[in-house]
Enzyme design. Sequence first.
Site, PDB file in Angstrom:
ATOM      1  N   GLU A  86      -5.186  -8.575   0.703  1.00 36.01           N
ATOM      2  CA  GLU A  86      -6.149  -8.204   1.641  1.00 36.01           C
ATOM      3  C   GLU A  86      -7.574  -7.927   0.863  1.00 36.01           C
ATOM      4  O   GLU A  86      -7.478  -7.093  -0.335  1.00 36.01           O
ATOM      5  CB  GLU A  86      -5.677  -6.835   2.443  1.00 36.01           C
ATOM      6  CG  GLU A  86      -4.561  -7.118   3.175  1.00 36.01           C
ATOM      7  CD  GLU A  86      -4.195  -5.688   3.772  1.00 36.01           C
ATOM      8  OE1 GLU A  86      -5.013  -4.936   4.108  1.00 36.01           O
ATOM      9  OE2 GLU A  86      -2.882  -5.700   4.195  1.00 36.01           O
ATOM     10  N   GLU A 108       0.833  -1.130  -0.052  1.00 35.68           N
ATOM     11  CA  GLU A 108      -0.153   0.151  -0.148  1.00 35.68           C
ATOM     12  C   GLU A 108       0.903   1.279   0.041  1.00 35.68           C
ATOM     13  O   GLU A 108       0.491   2.296   0.630  1.00 35.68           O
ATOM     14  CB  GLU A 108      -0.909  -0.181   1.289  1.00 35.68           C
ATOM     15  CG  GLU A 108      -2.011  -1.210   0.952  1.00 35.68           C
ATOM     16  CD  GLU A 108      -3.029  -1.021   2.290  1.00 35.68           C
ATOM     17  OE1 GLU A 108      -2.986  -0.281   2.902  1.00 35.68           O
ATOM     18  OE2 GLU A 108      -3.857  -1.928   2.105  1.00 35.68           O
TER      19      GLU A 108
END
Length: 330
Positions: A259, A160
């Site tokens: 995720e 991320e």
Amino acid sequence: MRKALILALVLLLAGCSGGDTDKTPPPTPSPDLSGRPAAVATNAGPFESGPVVAPARGALVGAWIKPDELTHVGRLAAVGSLESDLGRKLSIVNTYRRFEQMVGTPSDREFLAQGATLMVSWATGDNRSILDGEHDDLIRKQAKAIRKIHKPVLLRMRWEMDRPNLRATMWSAGDYIAAWKYVRNIFKQEHADNASWVWCPTAEGFIRGDAPGFYPGDDQVDWTCVDVYAGELFQPIGQLMGPFLEFAAKHPKPIVIGEFGVAKAWGSAGRAAWLRDAERTFKANPQIKAIAYFESDPEGNPITKQFQLTGDRQAFKAFHALATDPYFNP
């Protein structure tokens, strides 16, 4: 006069309705979660996946399960409890590490001994300090630790990285790419060649359009990856990660969904429908070779950012159906 009093009363009641906005999601049109997946974009391969070999057909299932205590016993109990409820072993166990936390803990080794593949989400630090050589000893130590476990590992280096709140330490896409290559070169020097390098931005970063700029290149990446959530926006997973899938289809790499999760805010029936649509979407995109659910309610998060399925019978049933489908047991 009477109309004026009624209008004043209506305005007063509207102003007093208040409530805890953390507990109620903003109104969102109900998406169609029953038909064809919202996005299909697939590279047919063959795929270059590094030491962690992608299955020829189907996809591996894994998860991050937040333990009650971040201890050896706590980690084993958390994973074991979910596996018991699912009636199967997880193929991938996601684990988070700060920059200075080494891989190879007793729980890491136990998961490996049980046949799972570790996905290490490694929060490396400031990219420019990495490039200045300030963390060389730490990086070498981690490379040696990963080499010593003697098993293939999925390594998500600063996942991320495209998040706006990380910009102060990422500096720029160019700095991130340079740091990636710098760290990977140290791993090469230490012969830590059992790591598959996983590049994992957010679905939002592809929607904004800035995530692709962080891509280090096909010669540097073994798996492409995305983190995608039905959090504050309740949309089909294909719609949320459609721009990522279009990007990934241009690269000969298997995909891992690092995720994914659907928030409790959307209710049991909505969550179950979202997960059934996710299963259809994963199957319709055979470049997706691994998925990992985010089985956690991070402390302090509003209900739009709580994703644990355990305890939600209807939603968990949908995830159980996915996890026990032969497609996800290659």
